[in-house]
Design a protein around this motif. Structure first.
Motif, short mmCIF file in Angstrom:
data_model
loop_
_atom_site.label_atom_id
_atom_site.label_comp_id
_atom_site.label_asym_id
_atom_site.label_seq_id
_atom_site.Cartn_x
_atom_site.Cartn_y
_atom_site.Cartn_z
N UNK A 1 41.14 49.65 27.60
CA UNK A 1 40.98 50.08 28.98
C UNK A 1 40.78 48.87 29.89
N UNK A 2 40.44 49.13 31.12
CA UNK A 2 40.20 48.05 32.07
C UNK A 2 41.47 47.43 32.61
N UNK A 3 41.29 46.45 33.45
CA UNK A 3 42.39 45.73 34.09
C UNK A 3 42.55 44.39 33.37
N UNK A 4 43.70 44.17 32.78
CA UNK A 4 43.93 42.97 31.98
C UNK A 4 44.32 41.78 32.87
N UNK A 5 43.71 40.64 32.56
CA UNK A 5 44.03 39.38 33.23
C UNK A 5 44.02 38.27 32.19
N UNK B 1 40.61 36.22 43.90
CA UNK B 1 40.57 37.51 44.61
C UNK B 1 40.15 38.67 43.70
N UNK B 2 40.08 38.46 42.39
CA UNK B 2 39.61 39.49 41.45
C UNK B 2 38.09 39.60 41.43
N UNK B 3 37.39 38.80 42.22
CA UNK B 3 35.92 38.76 42.15
C UNK B 3 35.26 40.08 42.52
N UNK B 4 35.97 40.99 43.17
CA UNK B 4 35.39 42.27 43.56
C UNK B 4 35.32 43.27 42.40
N UNK B 5 35.89 42.94 41.25
CA UNK B 5 35.86 43.86 40.10
C UNK B 5 34.43 44.04 39.62
N UNK B 6 34.18 45.17 38.96
CA UNK B 6 32.82 45.55 38.59
C UNK B 6 32.20 44.64 37.53
N UNK B 7 32.96 44.26 36.53
CA UNK B 7 32.41 43.44 35.45
C UNK B 7 33.54 42.74 34.71
N UNK C 1 35.67 51.18 30.91
CA UNK C 1 36.02 52.26 31.84
C UNK C 1 36.01 51.69 33.25
N UNK C 2 36.79 52.26 34.09
CA UNK C 2 36.78 51.83 35.48
C UNK C 2 37.61 50.58 35.72
N UNK C 3 37.12 49.78 36.63
CA UNK C 3 37.89 48.64 37.12
C UNK C 3 37.37 47.31 36.59
N UNK C 4 36.84 47.31 35.38
CA UNK C 4 36.39 46.07 34.77
C UNK C 4 37.56 45.18 34.39
N UNK C 5 37.35 43.87 34.43
CA UNK C 5 38.37 42.91 34.05
C UNK C 5 38.26 42.62 32.57
#
Length: 156
Positions: free
Chosen positions: A71-75, A45-51, A28-32
């Motif tokens: 869920x989450x932000x895929x990288x 620059x993705x270092x600010x993500x929560x987890x 959930x949220x902005x986890x990578x």
């Protein structure tokens, strides 16, 4: 953990056993979420993500596993060489611990990245194979720059 591989070789299980990771069922949220099928590359620059989440699954079943809605932000990671005994020197065929370690290194957490690998007798091999790449990737600012770095090492 999807329990698709030999439990004796499962790097995620070993990380959990030593308290270095914990299992999650959804993000959930902005986890990578690390996914080899993402269009977007992991950048410093993705270092600010929560987890950070690594999906532990078999490479033979990866297509199905990664299309489940976590869920989450895929990288995805830039090209790296596997150091594990099963996929040694194959481009991108990383174990969960290798993927998480590489991600932490790129995100500026180098000491934590290396400490993850210390629990595996072949962990130093992954770092030795990729040290120069990881150092360069940790300074990149764009996907084009990642492609250029990989090309310089014959991985592009």
């Amino acid at each position: 953990m999807l329990y698709q591989d030999d439990p004796q070789k499962c790097t995620a299980a070993k990380m959990i056993k030593f308290g270095l990771a914990r299992p999650v069922r959804s993000v959930k949220g902005k986890g990578l979420v690390l996914s080899p099928f993402s269009d977007d590359i992991l950048l410093p620059s993705d270092k600010h993500r929560q987890f950070l989440v690594g999906v532990d699954c078999s490479w033979n079943l990866a297509d199905d596993s990664f299309f489940n809605n976590l869920g989450g932000i895929k990288r995805r990671l830039p090209p790296l060489l596997a150091g594990n005994p099963v996929n040694y020197s194959k481009i991108g065929k990383l174990t969960t611990v290798e993927a998480l370690s590489a991600s932490l290194f790129i995100l500026g957490q180098q000491s934590q990245a290396i400490s993850l690998l210390d629990k595996f007798k072949w962990g130093h091999t992954f770092f030795e194979l990729n040290q120069n790449l990881l150092e360069e990737y940790s300074g990149m600012q764009s996907q084009d720059e990642a492609d250029e770095i990989a090309g310089q090492y014959g991985l592009g």
